[in-house]
Design a protein around this motif. Structure first.
Motif, mmCIF file in Angstrom:
data_model
loop_
_atom_site.group_PDB
_atom_site.id
_atom_site.type_symbol
_atom_site.label_atom_id
_atom_site.label_comp_id
_atom_site.label_asym_id
_atom_site.label_seq_id
_atom_site.Cartn_x
_atom_site.Cartn_y
_atom_site.Cartn_z
ATOM 1 N N GLY A 132 72.383 42.586 22.618
ATOM 2 C CA GLY A 132 71.569 41.388 22.744
ATOM 3 C C GLY A 132 70.343 41.614 23.607
ATOM 4 N N PHE A 133 70.498 42.392 24.659
ATOM 5 C CA PHE A 133 69.348 42.707 25.519
ATOM 6 C C PHE A 133 68.302 43.491 24.732
ATOM 7 C CE2 PHE A 133 67.123 45.544 28.454
ATOM 8 C CZ PHE A 133 66.632 44.643 29.378
ATOM 9 N N LEU A 134 68.719 44.504 23.993
ATOM 10 C CA LEU A 134 67.771 45.305 23.214
ATOM 11 C C LEU A 134 67.102 44.476 22.127
ATOM 12 C CD1 LEU A 134 69.721 48.673 22.788
ATOM 13 C CD2 LEU A 134 67.934 48.111 24.448
ATOM 14 N N PRO A 146 58.995 47.574 17.095
ATOM 15 C CA PRO A 146 58.614 48.665 18.007
ATOM 16 C C PRO A 146 59.546 49.875 17.835
ATOM 17 C CG PRO A 146 59.236 46.655 19.219
ATOM 18 C CD PRO A 146 59.594 46.447 17.799
ATOM 19 N N LEU A 147 58.955 51.021 17.622
ATOM 20 C CA LEU A 147 59.727 52.247 17.424
ATOM 21 C C LEU A 147 60.637 52.567 18.611
ATOM 22 C CD1 LEU A 147 60.398 54.791 15.802
ATOM 23 C CD2 LEU A 147 58.347 55.867 16.786
ATOM 24 N N PRO A 148 60.168 52.441 19.873
ATOM 25 C CA PRO A 148 61.060 52.771 21.001
ATOM 26 C C PRO A 148 62.341 51.933 21.012
ATOM 27 C CG PRO A 148 58.791 52.612 21.758
ATOM 28 C CD PRO A 148 58.805 52.098 20.352
ATOM 29 N N VAL A 149 62.249 50.664 20.623
ATOM 30 C CA VAL A 149 63.440 49.811 20.633
ATOM 31 C C VAL A 149 64.397 50.225 19.526
ATOM 32 C CG1 VAL A 149 64.286 47.443 20.487
ATOM 33 C CG2 VAL A 149 62.138 47.924 21.661
ATOM 34 N N LEU A 150 63.880 50.562 18.353
ATOM 35 C CA LEU A 150 64.750 51.056 17.285
ATOM 36 C C LEU A 150 65.454 52.348 17.714
ATOM 37 C CD1 LEU A 150 62.639 50.427 14.065
ATOM 38 C CD2 LEU A 150 64.637 49.153 14.860
ATOM 39 N N LEU A 151 64.728 53.211 18.418
ATOM 40 C CA LEU A 151 65.357 54.447 18.918
ATOM 41 C C LEU A 151 66.442 54.138 19.949
ATOM 42 C CD1 LEU A 151 62.232 56.770 19.249
ATOM 43 C CD2 LEU A 151 64.084 56.938 17.562
ATOM 44 N N LEU A 152 66.241 53.102 20.758
ATOM 45 C CA LEU A 152 67.285 52.703 21.706
ATOM 46 C C LEU A 152 68.521 52.203 20.978
ATOM 47 C CD1 LEU A 152 65.171 50.899 24.466
ATOM 48 C CD2 LEU A 152 66.327 53.114 24.658
ATOM 49 N N PHE A 153 68.327 51.490 19.871
ATOM 50 C CA PHE A 153 69.472 51.065 19.075
ATOM 51 C C PHE A 153 70.186 52.265 18.450
ATOM 52 C CE2 PHE A 153 67.905 46.612 18.979
ATOM 53 C CZ PHE A 153 69.116 45.970 19.153
ATOM 54 N N ILE A 154 69.418 53.250 18.002
ATOM 55 C CA ILE A 154 70.031 54.458 17.447
ATOM 56 C C ILE A 154 70.806 55.201 18.529
ATOM 57 C CG2 ILE A 154 69.526 56.711 16.436
ATOM 58 C CD1 ILE A 154 67.182 55.360 14.948
ATOM 59 N N TRP A 155 70.254 55.264 19.733
ATOM 60 C CA TRP A 155 70.945 55.880 20.867
ATOM 61 C C TRP A 155 72.232 55.119 21.193
ATOM 62 C CZ3 TRP A 155 72.659 59.408 23.775
ATOM 63 C CH2 TRP A 155 72.933 59.254 25.140
ATOM 64 N N ALA A 298 58.104 49.437 29.297
ATOM 65 C CA ALA A 298 58.819 49.274 30.565
ATOM 66 C C ALA A 298 60.327 49.208 30.339
ATOM 67 C CB ALA A 298 58.322 48.018 31.280
ATOM 68 N N VAL A 299 60.748 48.442 29.327
ATOM 69 C CA VAL A 299 62.177 48.332 29.011
ATOM 70 C C VAL A 299 62.718 49.675 28.549
ATOM 71 C CG1 VAL A 299 63.832 47.310 27.407
ATOM 72 C CG2 VAL A 299 62.132 45.863 28.525
ATOM 73 N N THR A 300 61.941 50.393 27.763
ATOM 74 C CA THR A 300 62.370 51.718 27.309
ATOM 75 C C THR A 300 62.565 52.662 28.482
ATOM 76 O OG1 THR A 300 61.173 51.404 25.224
ATOM 77 C CG2 THR A 300 61.783 53.653 25.819
ATOM 78 N N SER A 324 81.116 50.184 32.241
ATOM 79 C CA SER A 324 79.758 49.786 32.607
ATOM 80 C C SER A 324 79.389 50.481 33.907
ATOM 81 C CB SER A 324 79.670 48.267 32.788
ATOM 82 O OG SER A 324 79.871 47.594 31.571
ATOM 83 N N PHE A 325 78.148 50.955 33.981
ATOM 84 C CA PHE A 325 77.694 51.680 35.163
ATOM 85 C C PHE A 325 76.727 50.850 36.006
ATOM 86 C CE2 PHE A 325 78.718 54.739 31.837
ATOM 87 C CZ PHE A 325 79.643 55.539 32.485
ATOM 88 N N ASN A 326 76.497 49.610 35.593
ATOM 89 C CA ASN A 326 75.609 48.733 36.357
ATOM 90 C C ASN A 326 76.063 47.288 36.167
ATOM 91 O OD1 ASN A 326 74.039 47.629 33.902
ATOM 92 N ND2 ASN A 326 73.741 49.834 33.712
ATOM 93 N N ARG A 327 75.506 46.408 36.958
ATOM 94 C CA ARG A 327 75.939 45.011 36.979
ATOM 95 C C ARG A 327 75.447 44.217 35.772
ATOM 96 N NH1 ARG A 327 76.618 42.506 41.949
ATOM 97 N NH2 ARG A 327 74.922 41.032 41.527
ATOM 98 N N TRP A 328 74.528 44.785 35.000
ATOM 99 C CA TRP A 328 73.920 44.027 33.903
ATOM 100 C C TRP A 328 74.475 44.423 32.541
ATOM 101 C CZ3 TRP A 328 71.136 46.797 37.605
ATOM 102 C CH2 TRP A 328 70.688 46.016 38.674
ATOM 103 N N HIS A 329 75.473 45.307 32.517
ATOM 104 C CA HIS A 329 76.122 45.734 31.274
ATOM 105 C C HIS A 329 75.126 46.366 30.313
ATOM 106 C CE1 HIS A 329 79.912 43.636 32.265
ATOM 107 N NE2 HIS A 329 79.129 42.717 32.795
ATOM 108 N N LEU A 330 74.264 47.222 30.829
ATOM 109 C CA LEU A 330 73.295 47.947 30.016
ATOM 110 C C LEU A 330 73.603 49.436 30.053
ATOM 111 C CD1 LEU A 330 70.004 46.153 31.151
ATOM 112 C CD2 LEU A 330 71.450 45.633 29.175
ATOM 113 N N ALA A 331 73.345 50.132 28.930
ATOM 114 C CA ALA A 331 73.595 51.572 28.833
ATOM 115 C C ALA A 331 75.037 51.894 29.239
ATOM 116 C CB ALA A 331 72.593 52.356 29.680
ATOM 117 N N ASN A 332 75.972 51.387 28.456
ATOM 118 C CA ASN A 332 77.397 51.518 28.777
ATOM 119 C C ASN A 332 78.035 52.698 28.053
ATOM 120 O OD1 ASN A 332 77.381 48.773 30.095
ATOM 121 N ND2 ASN A 332 76.893 48.182 27.993
#
Length: 469
Positions: A132-134, A146-155, A298-300, A324-332
């Motif tokens: 949801g954040f992405l 945006p290409l960077p966001v699609l790559l984040l989804f692929i990651w 910046a988000v990327t 989860s490695f952070n309090r915001w449940h990102l990059a888990n």
């Protein structure tokens, strides 16, 4: 900055935005139906008590105060915003409109997850939050994805699949000798109507399934990063394997959201190639605003930094699962079924009016009555049923299970609505008890002779007969 625009991925964006929003709608409506009974002011694990005792929670609106009315306001608001996104209405405006909508969903649902305790301790909760954040930075219909966001989804898809594959290979030997599916369909948390039939497939085919799973999770994810059409082919393989899992079990929204995020690698050209005619799926876009490009970059950068910990975890000797490695449940970190149970045990709750005749309470999703075919509930998440499965594995439960028995002794109406069947039609029983049974699927001949999908036998007593105080 046209080089940051991903022309040719409009279908992927539409599926990502609307699909993730649809899962959020289900999650918020699930909270409306279940949260107060499980975690409300008078729930099994009351949030006010948790907030008073714990300081280890992450960000939540309920740090200010908790009330069931506020919870319902949060959940209904989240469901309404999610449904607007499913309909595509915010996406018709400027990029900041769907961005704010998805960030609101992320913040509201994180507020629920961070006070949800064991009832929200599932990997697909953090997966939904990260997705949801992405999704907030995919833009609107007027600008190119945006290409960077699609790559984040692929990651994200890579971490989901490759992490799950490593957990299996490093974990139970049945994944290495290809015998995992001799047991899995019978012992999985919540079988569905087809699970019995999947279990009875020939064992050589089960080995082929496991081998295919290893290929889909350990090899295919690398090809998601390749140019088209290779990336689309890799995404299609992952989607097909996830649909196979949808057919064979109830795993809440785990499989569905994996399918959704995997579409990030599906190009419009590859989709058009399999559609009749010669459809043009990519529209003309307006120039991307500079402010939106800056936000995306910046988000990327933030996600790249946060990705260090899950990337390191993939290659750690003691790989963490669903962490989860952070309090915001990102990059888990993700993964499931690193070990497979060989036998199935179920906790059966019974009540009695006289201490002599005992009647069984039945749950909506978990096995109970041997003659009842398992039902389909996914992507809806029956949280109490899932916790009952963990309880049968010996995974605690003292904090919520005894309060559940007390609610049944009191014939609490809200609690009884969480069940499929109250054997006393609203009348408080005199006593309740919890017994342990061993379950196995019936054979073809046993099903024909008895009409029973399960064969069960009593094993012991978990909670002796308990009376109202």
């Amino acid at each position: 900055m046209d080089w940051l625009d991903a022309d040719g991925f409009e279908v992927a964006r539409q599926v990502l935005q609307r699909g993730i929003a649809a899962v959020y709608a289900i999650a918020f409506l699930s909270a409306v139906a279940q949260f107060r009974v499980l975690l409300g002011e008078h729930g099994l694990l009351p949030v006010p008590r948790y907030l008073a005792r714990s300081s280890a929670r992450g960000p939540t609106l309920f740090s200010w105060r908790y009330s069931d009315k506020l919870l319902l306001a949060v959940a209904w608001t989240g469901a309404a915003v999610a449904l607007l996104l499913v309909a595509g209405l915010p996406q018709l405006g400027p990029p900041w409109l769907p961005m704010l909508a998805f960030l609101l969903l992320w913040a509201l649902y994180m507020s629920i997850v961070n006070v949800g305790q064991t009832f929200y301790g599932f990997g697909w909760e953090t997966l939904l939050l990260e997705a949801g954040f992405l999704a907030a930075f995919l833009g609107s219909n007027e600008v190119a994805p945006p290409l960077p966001v699609l790559l984040l989804f692929i990651w994200l898809t890579f971490r989901l699949e490759f992490g799950a594959g490593l957990i299996k290979i490093r974990g139970d030997k049945v994944w290495r000798d290809l015998t995992a599916l001799y047991y899995h369909h019978q012992t999985q948390p919540m079988p569905n109507p087809a699970s019995w039939f999947f279990h009875h497939l020939p064992k050589p085919l089960h080995k082929v399934e496991v081998l295919g799973n290893h290929f889909a999770q350990l090899v295919v994810p690398f090809f998601l990063f390749f140019p088209q059409p290779v990336g689309s082919i890799a995404a299609a393989i992952i989607i097909v394997t996830q649909l196979w899992l949808v057919l064979s079990g109830n795993f809440a929204w785990l499989n569905w959201i994996t399918i959704i995020v995997a579409t990030a690698a599906l190009g419009d050209g590859a989709i058009a190639a399999v559609l009749p005619g010669d459809p043009d799926l990519t529209p003309d876009y307006a120039p991307t605003p500079v402010w939106f490009t800056v936000v995306v970059l910046a988000v990327t950068a933030l996600m790249v930094v946060l990705s260090y910990w899950p990337a390191r975890n993939l290659f750690a000797k003691r790989q963490l699962m669903n962490a989860s490695f952070n309090r915001w449940h990102l990059a888990n970190a993700y993964g499931a079924f690193g070990s497979i149970t060989r036998e199935r045990y179920e906790i059966i709750i019974e009540g009695s009016l006289d201490g002599e005749e005992w009647r069984e309470y039945e749950f909506k999703g978990k096995p109970g009555d041997p003659s009842r075919m398992p039902r389909q509930f996914a992507p809806y998440h029956l949280r109490l049923d899932w916790l009952m499965w963990f309880l049968a594995l010996g995974a605690g439960g003292e904090s919520w299970f005894i309060p559940l028995l007390r609610r049944l002794l009191a014939a609490d109406r809200r609690t009884l609505r969480m069940l499929r069947k109250d054997p006393f039609d609203g009348e408080p029983p005199r006593q309740v008890r919890a017994r342990v049974f061993h379950y196995r699927y019936s054979t073809w001949s046993e099903l024909r002779q008895t009409g029973q999908w399960w064969i069960r036998r009593p094993v012991g007593m978990l909670v002796a007969p308990t009376s109202r105080l």
